[in-house]
Design a protein around this motif. Sequence first.
Motif, PDB file in Angstrom:
ATOM      1  N   GLU A   1       0.935  -1.179  -0.111  1.00 24.98           N
ATOM      2  CA  GLU A   1       0.125  -0.060   0.156  1.00 24.98           C
ATOM      3  C   GLU A   1       0.951   1.223  -0.019  1.00 24.98           C
ATOM      4  O   GLU A   1       0.572   2.352  -0.714  1.00 24.98           O
ATOM      5  CB  GLU A   1      -1.000  -0.109   1.144  1.00 24.98           C
ATOM      6  N   LEU A   2       1.879   1.231   0.914  1.00 23.79           N
ATOM      7  CA  LEU A   2       3.039   2.400   0.724  1.00 23.79           C
ATOM      8  C   LEU A   2       3.567   2.843  -0.525  1.00 23.79           C
ATOM      9  O   LEU A   2       3.444   3.844  -1.028  1.00 23.79           O
ATOM     10  CB  LEU A   2       3.939   2.084   1.979  1.00 23.79           C
ATOM     11  N   ILE A   3       4.082   1.638  -1.062  1.00 27.40           N
ATOM     12  CA  ILE A   3       4.455   1.759  -2.549  1.00 27.40           C
ATOM     13  C   ILE A   3       3.447   2.415  -3.441  1.00 27.40           C
ATOM     14  O   ILE A   3       3.844   3.345  -4.302  1.00 27.40           O
ATOM     15  CB  ILE A   3       5.087   0.639  -3.118  1.00 27.40           C
ATOM     16  N   LYS A   4       2.264   1.795  -3.532  1.00 30.73           N
ATOM     17  CA  LYS A   4       1.300   2.281  -4.292  1.00 30.73           C
ATOM     18  C   LYS A   4       0.933   3.516  -4.099  1.00 30.73           C
ATOM     19  O   LYS A   4       0.766   4.493  -5.020  1.00 30.73           O
ATOM     20  CB  LYS A   4       0.128   1.345  -4.317  1.00 30.73           C
ATOM     21  N   ALA A   5       1.109   4.143  -2.820  1.00 32.11           N
ATOM     22  CA  ALA A   5       0.827   5.495  -2.442  1.00 32.11           C
ATOM     23  C   ALA A   5       1.690   6.557  -2.963  1.00 32.11           C
ATOM     24  O   ALA A   5       1.533   7.647  -3.080  1.00 32.11           O
ATOM     25  CB  ALA A   5       0.348   5.614  -0.992  1.00 32.11           C
TER      26      ALA A   5
ATOM     27  N   ASN B   1       3.665  10.351   3.468  1.00 35.55           N
ATOM     28  CA  ASN B   1       2.578  11.499   3.523  1.00 35.55           C
ATOM     29  C   ASN B   1       1.361  11.389   3.020  1.00 35.55           C
ATOM     30  O   ASN B   1       0.252  11.419   3.285  1.00 35.55           O
ATOM     31  CB  ASN B   1       3.248  12.687   3.200  1.00 35.55           C
ATOM     32  N   ALA B   2       1.652  10.950   1.470  1.00 38.36           N
ATOM     33  CA  ALA B   2       0.376  10.621   0.729  1.00 38.36           C
ATOM     34  C   ALA B   2      -0.451   9.543   1.400  1.00 38.36           C
ATOM     35  O   ALA B   2      -1.716   9.702   1.185  1.00 38.36           O
ATOM     36  CB  ALA B   2       0.748  10.322  -0.938  1.00 38.36           C
ATOM     37  N   ALA B   3       0.277   8.391   1.853  1.00 35.98           N
ATOM     38  CA  ALA B   3      -0.588   7.279   2.329  1.00 35.98           C
ATOM     39  C   ALA B   3      -1.491   7.788   3.538  1.00 35.98           C
ATOM     40  O   ALA B   3      -2.463   7.330   3.637  1.00 35.98           O
ATOM     41  CB  ALA B   3       0.462   6.157   2.696  1.00 35.98           C
ATOM     42  N   LYS B   4      -0.845   8.740   4.173  1.00 31.53           N
ATOM     43  CA  LYS B   4      -1.464   9.194   5.556  1.00 31.53           C
ATOM     44  C   LYS B   4      -2.750   9.828   5.123  1.00 31.53           C
ATOM     45  O   LYS B   4      -4.116   9.758   5.586  1.00 31.53           O
ATOM     46  CB  LYS B   4      -0.618  10.264   6.289  1.00 31.53           C
ATOM     47  N   GLU B   5      -2.594  10.680   4.089  1.00 36.18           N
ATOM     48  CA  GLU B   5      -3.727  11.368   3.554  1.00 36.18           C
ATOM     49  C   GLU B   5      -4.726  10.925   3.016  1.00 36.18           C
ATOM     50  O   GLU B   5      -5.786  11.206   2.972  1.00 36.18           O
ATOM     51  CB  GLU B   5      -3.214  12.620   2.559  1.00 36.18           C
ATOM     52  N   GLN B   6      -4.464   9.603   2.319  1.00 38.66           N
ATOM     53  CA  GLN B   6      -5.708   8.728   1.829  1.00 38.66           C
ATOM     54  C   GLN B   6      -6.096   7.580   2.833  1.00 38.66           C
ATOM     55  O   GLN B   6      -6.975   6.952   2.670  1.00 38.66           O
ATOM     56  CB  GLN B   6      -4.671   7.580   0.474  1.00 38.66           C
ATOM     57  N   GLY B   7      -5.667   7.961   4.403  1.00 38.13           N
ATOM     58  CA  GLY B   7      -6.023   7.137   5.044  1.00 38.13           C
ATOM     59  C   GLY B   7      -5.745   5.881   5.344  1.00 38.13           C
ATOM     60  O   GLY B   7      -6.491   4.916   6.017  1.00 38.13           O
TER      61      GLY B   7
END
Length: 364
Positions: free
Chosen positions: A327-331, A335-341
């Motif tokens: 999921e992290l790599i995809k985000a 920071n982007a991963a946190k923004e996407q919840g």
Amino acid sequence: MKLGIIGLPNVGKSTLFNAITKAGAESANYPFCTIEPNVGIVSVPDERLNRLAEMFRPKKVTPATIEFVDIAGLVKGASRGEGLGNKFLSHIREVDAIIHVVRCFDDPNVVHVDGLIDPIRDIETINLELIFADIELLEKKIDKVKKLAKSGEKKYHDEIEFLNSVLRHLELNLPVRSMDIEPEWRKYTAGLFLLTYKPLLYCANISENDLANTADNRYLKKLEDYANKEHSEVMVICAKIEEEIIQLDDDEKELFLSEMGINESGLEQLIKKSYKLLGLISFLTAGEKEVRAWTIVNGTKAPQAAGKIHSDFERGFIRAEVISYDELIKAGSYNAAKEQGLVRSEGKDYIMKDGDVTLFRFNV
């Protein structure tokens, strides 16, 4: 994780050890070349660390490690002290799992300690010595518990009954790992430190010519049939090829493996199978200071995983902020991963999963 590499003299044990550890253990064409165990620490290959390093730009990257121990070759009578038997048995007690190298190739230039090549005879030579050592240990344990049983406590009688069932299994020349042990006795059995209860992986050392078509190797088929009966796994390796692979840089290695029709090196296969054998997984931590892999037992909860980093992390555990590696790599970024919840907050009962990228919050 500490893996012991065992086998009869001249089966390719030290050649394999050299290849996977680059430690340069002496390897020669005569028995007992290895006397004291050689030890090599190997980094666990993990492409996920490279991708995380690109994302976080850390000051250092620290992979998980495995300790390989090249233990002296064994001969008949080792349990009675023949050859280097007593040293062999003491060294093997210290490892978490056993890699049993079995010779599955013909080569008139490499002598065999028993003459003709026969993988089943070789395995049984070693297994019998380990079984004899376990029988001796169990008999002493039973005598000790019998003295305690005079108190009349039922638990000691149950213990003697269980120990006798294990002893009977061993007296059939069967390793304890092939025994169907009730769940409530498994932890107790592990605490006996029996040699034949240790997780074991058979490593079939074949010739370069057989690598492309293992189906034609008659020795390998015999080994696989034998391993199935005692619920053990077999992996195939060519120690000589592995020795060549370690001399190459990454690009050359990839080309070489492709030309040989192999997807990954023997070391990579061995590590994956060893993790599976011991029920291990890796979680990851990532930041500006360091990107790192941590090895834990599958089923470990978040506070205990935190304790692998530092005891204070476990003692003062508040929560774990977790995202799966994929999921992290995809985000694209944390920071982007946190923004996407996508970054979850997990508590004390969370069971860690392989590839969890984790930030532990604690207060001491």
